[in-house]
Design an enzyme around this catalytic site. Structure first.
Site, PDB file in Angstrom:
ATOM      1  N   CYS A  16       0.883  -1.158   0.000  1.00  0.00           N
ATOM      2  CA  CYS A  16       0.000   0.000   0.000  1.00  0.00           C
ATOM      3  C   CYS A  16       0.922   1.209   0.000  1.00  0.00           C
ATOM      4  O   CYS A  16       2.132   1.078   0.126  1.00  0.00           O
ATOM      5  CB  CYS A  16      -0.903   0.023   1.236  1.00  0.00           C
ATOM      6  SG  CYS A  16      -2.155  -1.279   1.271  1.00  0.00           S
ATOM      7  N   GLY A  42      -1.094   0.643  -4.892  1.00  0.00           N
ATOM      8  CA  GLY A  42      -2.468   0.287  -4.569  1.00  0.00           C
ATOM      9  C   GLY A  42      -3.447   0.966  -5.493  1.00  0.00           C
ATOM     10  O   GLY A  42      -3.458   2.198  -5.573  1.00  0.00           O
ATOM     11  N   ASN A 117       0.899   0.826   5.815  1.00  0.00           N
ATOM     12  CA  ASN A 117       1.336  -0.114   4.797  1.00  0.00           C
ATOM     13  C   ASN A 117       1.975  -1.293   5.507  1.00  0.00           C
ATOM     14  O   ASN A 117       2.945  -1.115   6.235  1.00  0.00           O
ATOM     15  CB  ASN A 117       2.332   0.572   3.861  1.00  0.00           C
ATOM     16  CG  ASN A 117       3.048  -0.402   2.933  1.00  0.00           C
ATOM     17  OD1 ASN A 117       4.193  -0.169   2.566  1.00  0.00           O
ATOM     18  ND2 ASN A 117       2.402  -1.484   2.551  1.00  0.00           N
ATOM     19  N   GLY A 118       1.427  -2.482   5.294  1.00  0.00           N
ATOM     20  CA  GLY A 118       1.996  -3.661   5.925  1.00  0.00           C
ATOM     21  C   GLY A 118       0.916  -4.589   6.439  1.00  0.00           C
ATOM     22  O   GLY A 118      -0.276  -4.267   6.400  1.00  0.00           O
ATOM     23  N   TYR A 257       9.796  -5.808  -7.135  1.00  0.00           N
ATOM     24  CA  TYR A 257       8.496  -5.569  -7.756  1.00  0.00           C
ATOM     25  C   TYR A 257       7.739  -4.353  -7.211  1.00  0.00           C
ATOM     26  O   TYR A 257       7.220  -3.557  -7.976  1.00  0.00           O
ATOM     27  CB  TYR A 257       7.629  -6.824  -7.590  1.00  0.00           C
ATOM     28  CG  TYR A 257       6.231  -6.677  -8.144  1.00  0.00           C
ATOM     29  CD1 TYR A 257       5.995  -6.758  -9.514  1.00  0.00           C
ATOM     30  CD2 TYR A 257       5.148  -6.430  -7.309  1.00  0.00           C
ATOM     31  CE1 TYR A 257       4.714  -6.610 -10.039  1.00  0.00           C
ATOM     32  CE2 TYR A 257       3.866  -6.277  -7.818  1.00  0.00           C
ATOM     33  CZ  TYR A 257       3.654  -6.364  -9.179  1.00  0.00           C
ATOM     34  OH  TYR A 257       2.400  -6.200  -9.692  1.00  0.00           O
TER      35      TYR A 257
END
Length: 362
Positions: A16, A42, A117-118, A257
């Site tokens: 995210c 995202g 994020n996570g 990525y």
């Protein structure tokens, strides 16, 4: 992880993007731009919460940033010199408005917006404990676990409650939060996900990647260190390290990525890293071939590195359609077999009759 997108289930959905700014009159507009730069992290939902010194203002929507914040009227409602924003992949919880971040709640100390994020690996266990103690959850996102841990903390200040809450969670979190006191940014002790600190004039900025600083012309200051809490308020920036030290564990997929090629993650160029990975692949597994082609777009730098090391021509043997929708077509068995053509098509003139090295990101 189960998915309803049959053509999109061949890669992880762990990323995210978070963005926060304090001390700028155009905080919301700059947050929109920052989220644009983080769109690759995202594409399912986006949201912004701003604070004008008296009230919090929020807007959230499913879809892309450009769709959600396309009008000046929407941005104008997000008044204030401080704001945080989030772009989301559904790491936990379904894609629904109640899960779109930043989440906001009114506490004893005032309002608090938070996004992260996570993944929290013990979120289910904590959620069960909180529900038994009377917490009422409004979403299925593990971020709300942090909100309830803050709410049930007996500490006095926002910062102390935040630390108390995060000491109870396990897993990855790079988060941004906004309260009356200012902007708070925290990175988990393992540093699994990236988080950077920047400056634009007198305004301080936190973001998942440096490309979000570039888009608004902000200066990169440094990475938020693993286990560090940064509080930016009217009196400037203050940093602390309230968590136990741990050996750093940055997720390798940020380089492979997740991150944008033009970002710098923990002081290392993502683009250069991907080229070096491709070159190493050529050294370890070189086979006779005529050309090297990438699977666009994230496979391009690695393919360039492979081609240079193997001394082979690099060609765009696969052309990507950047305008394809995600769910506009019914995924029947017959259509599913043709689904790859929605995004990619072979560039026949350059690959027909040739021995091809095909390089993908992971």
């Amino acid at each position: 992880m189960l998915t309803t997108h049959p053509f999109e289930d061949d890669h992880p959905h762990e990323e995210c993007g978070v963005f926060g700014i304090f001390g700028h009159p155009d905080a919301a507009a700059l947050t929109v731009l920052g989220l644009h730069a983080l769109q690759h992290r995202g594409q399912e939902a986006a949201g912004i919460v701003a604070y004008d010194g008296e009230q919090f203002h929020a807007y959230r929507s499913t879809g892309h940033v450009g769709e959600s914040f396309s009008s000046q009227e929407i941005i104008a409602t997000l008044r204030g010199e401080a704001a945080i924003g989030h772009v989301r992949y559904a790491t936990t919880g379904e894609v629904a408005m109640r899960n779109v971040q930043p989440l906001f709640a009114d506490f004893e100390f005032g309002g608090l917006a938070i996004c992260h994020n996570g993944n929290l690996t013990n979120s289910y266990k904590l959620r069960q404990q909180l529900v038994r103690r009377g917490s009422l959850f409004q979403s299925t996102s593990d971020t709300e676990v942090i909100v309830h841990l803050i709410a049930t903390s007996l500490k006095l200040t926002v910062e102390e409650r935040m630390v108390d809450a995060l000491r109870q969670v396990d897993g990855a979190y790079s988060l941004a939060a906004l309260s009356q006191e200012g902007l708070i940014a925290v990175r988990d002790p393992l540093g699994v996900r990236p988080l950077v600190l920047g400056k634009l004039g007198d305004a301080w900025i936190v973001a998942s990647e440096t490309c979000a600083l570039d888009i608004i012309g902000a200066q990169f200051v440094r990475d938020v260190e693993p286990g560090e809490l940064v509080l930016v308020g009217p009196h400037g920036l203050r940093s602390s390290k309230p968590f136990d030290r741990a050996e750093k564990r940055l997720c390798i997929f940020e380089y492979i990525y997740f991150a944008r090629p033009d970002s710098i993650v923990d002081g290392i160029s993502v683009y250069e890293t991907r080229k070096r990975i491709g070159a190493e692949l050529a050294r370890e597994s070189h086979v006779p071939a005529d050309i090297v082609i990438p699977v666009p777009d994230s496979g391009v730098p690695a393919a360039l590195g492979y081609a240079a090391e193997a001394k082979l021509p690099f060609e765009l043997g696969i052309i990507r359609n950047h305008y394809v929708g995600r769910t506009f077509i019914e995924p029947t068995d017959q259509i599913r077999h043709l689904g790859v053509k929605l995004k990619h098509n072979a560039n026949r003139a350059y690959i027909q009759g040739k021995r091809v090295i095909l390089v993908d990101d992971s």
